[in-house]
Design a protein around this motif. Structure first.
Motif, mmCIF file in Angstrom:
data_model
loop_
_atom_site.group_PDB
_atom_site.id
_atom_site.type_symbol
_atom_site.label_atom_id
_atom_site.label_comp_id
_atom_site.label_asym_id
_atom_site.label_seq_id
_atom_site.Cartn_x
_atom_site.Cartn_y
_atom_site.Cartn_z
ATOM 1 N N ASN A 1 9.231 -33.848 45.638
ATOM 2 C CA ASN A 1 8.298 -34.317 46.659
ATOM 3 C C ASN A 1 6.875 -33.953 46.241
ATOM 4 O OD1 ASN A 1 6.670 -34.397 49.124
ATOM 5 N ND2 ASN A 1 8.613 -34.709 50.177
ATOM 6 N N SER B 1 4.134 -34.076 47.953
ATOM 7 C CA SER B 1 3.232 -33.674 49.030
ATOM 8 C C SER B 1 2.462 -32.424 48.628
ATOM 9 C CB SER B 1 4.027 -33.406 50.308
ATOM 10 O OG SER B 1 3.187 -32.868 51.319
ATOM 11 N N SER C 1 17.534 -28.457 48.749
ATOM 12 C CA SER C 1 16.539 -28.377 49.812
ATOM 13 C C SER C 1 15.598 -27.207 49.564
ATOM 14 C CB SER C 1 17.229 -28.218 51.170
ATOM 15 O OG SER C 1 16.282 -27.966 52.192
ATOM 16 N N ASP D 1 10.452 -28.636 54.304
ATOM 17 C CA ASP D 1 11.131 -29.900 54.599
ATOM 18 C C ASP D 1 10.928 -30.893 53.457
ATOM 19 O OD1 ASP D 1 11.966 -28.953 57.128
ATOM 20 O OD2 ASP D 1 9.999 -29.440 57.952
ATOM 21 N N ARG D 2 11.423 -30.562 52.293
ATOM 22 C CA ARG D 2 11.352 -31.432 51.128
ATOM 23 C C ARG D 2 12.508 -31.084 50.202
ATOM 24 N NH1 ARG D 2 6.369 -28.815 47.638
ATOM 25 N NH2 ARG D 2 6.815 -26.644 48.133
ATOM 26 N N ASP D 3 12.771 -31.947 49.236
ATOM 27 C CA ASP D 3 13.938 -31.787 48.381
ATOM 28 C C ASP D 3 13.537 -31.865 46.915
ATOM 29 O OD1 ASP D 3 15.773 -31.647 50.546
ATOM 30 O OD2 ASP D 3 15.651 -33.821 50.752
ATOM 31 N N TRP E 1 4.845 -26.789 43.548
ATOM 32 C CA TRP E 1 5.757 -27.629 42.766
ATOM 33 C C TRP E 1 4.965 -28.540 41.823
ATOM 34 C CZ3 TRP E 1 10.463 -29.706 46.023
ATOM 35 C CH2 TRP E 1 11.208 -28.612 46.473
ATOM 36 N N SER F 1 5.774 -27.351 52.050
ATOM 37 C CA SER F 1 6.616 -27.407 53.234
ATOM 38 C C SER F 1 8.079 -27.186 52.861
ATOM 39 C CB SER F 1 6.461 -28.769 53.914
ATOM 40 O OG SER F 1 7.429 -28.946 54.921
ATOM 41 N N SER G 1 0.541 -28.794 45.625
ATOM 42 C CA SER G 1 1.536 -27.786 45.965
ATOM 43 C C SER G 1 1.907 -26.985 44.728
ATOM 44 C CB SER G 1 2.787 -28.459 46.540
ATOM 45 O OG SER G 1 3.424 -29.245 45.545
#
Length: 231
Positions: A157, A159, A195, A165-167, A124, A163, A122
């Motif tokens: 996160n 992943s 978030s 839906d991660r923090d 991030w 997405s 990702s």
């Protein structure tokens, strides 16, 4: 699922090194969601490859220490009769070779898991791990309501999917600017959870490169030396 003890043993032998590789890689690298086919193929491929490496090492030891290793030729020729006579030796060597294959798989995962390709990670992960691994940079986030929060990155996160839906977890020193305000104030708290769904822009401050630090130190030393001459 296997219905016999032999089938269960073969399943463990086939999957255990690959499962070790997958678990260690998930802990070390970016969490990439694969299809069941690719995930199963990776587990089986890793198991077969590491077990072949363990068997190759056993073959070398067999040639160097024939009296301390099982006689595979007799095992093939005599079968069950040889196994009944040397079952303890065979069990110890089988368990040891399986453990060695798992160690090979763990080492491979530890080496490759921390260096995933950018296409499998990702944004991030690229910002926090690829360029300066092991660092905890200062991160500033502009949120969708116009507010701004800043702190040192502590956790995110891993992943591979970008997405919402991660923090992101930030720790002190924390700074915050309310929506519409012009000044940023320090926060007295130790950590904040942001978030990804609320983040509009993310800014990351990395530590200066060593050559930049040396250049800055050299410039400072030069200024100190030239100062008396100017006076």
């Amino acid at each position: 699922m296997p219905t016999t003890f032999t089938g269960l043993a073969l399943l463990l032998v086939l999957l255990l090194p690959g499962l070790t590789y997958t678990v260690v890689r998930e802990r070390k690298g970016s969490d990439r969601r694969l299809t069941p086919f690719r995930e199963t193929g990776a587990v089986v491929f890793c198991s077969v490859l590491t077990e072949l490496a363990a068997l190759a090492l056993f073959a070398i030891m067999r040639g160097l220490l024939p009296n301390l290793t099982p006689d595979i030729g007799r095992l093939v020729r005599e079968g069950a009769s040889y196994a009944r006579t040397h079952y303890a030796e065979l069990a110890w060597w089988a368990g040891g070779l399986l453990l060695l294959a798992c160690i090979f798989a763990a080492l491979a995962a530890a080496f490759t898991g921390s260096r995933p390709h950018s296409s499998a990670t990702s944004a991030w992960w690229v910002m926090f791990e690829k360029w300066f691994p092991g660092e905890n940079p200062i991160v500033g986030c502009t949120l969708e309501d116009g507010s701004y929060i800043e702190g040192r990155q502590a956790s995110f996160n891993v992943s591979s999917e970008d997405s919402p839906d991660r923090d992101l977890v930030l720790i002190e020193p924390l700074k915050y600017r309310a929506p519409g305000a012009t000044e940023t104030h320090a926060l007295p708290w130790g950590a904040a959870c942001v978030s990804a769904r609320r983040i509009v822009t993310m800014l990351v401050s990395y530590p200066p490169a060593p050559e930049q630090e040396e250049s800055a130190a050299g410039a400072g030393a030069g200024a100190q030396v030239s100062a008396p001459a100017a006076s």
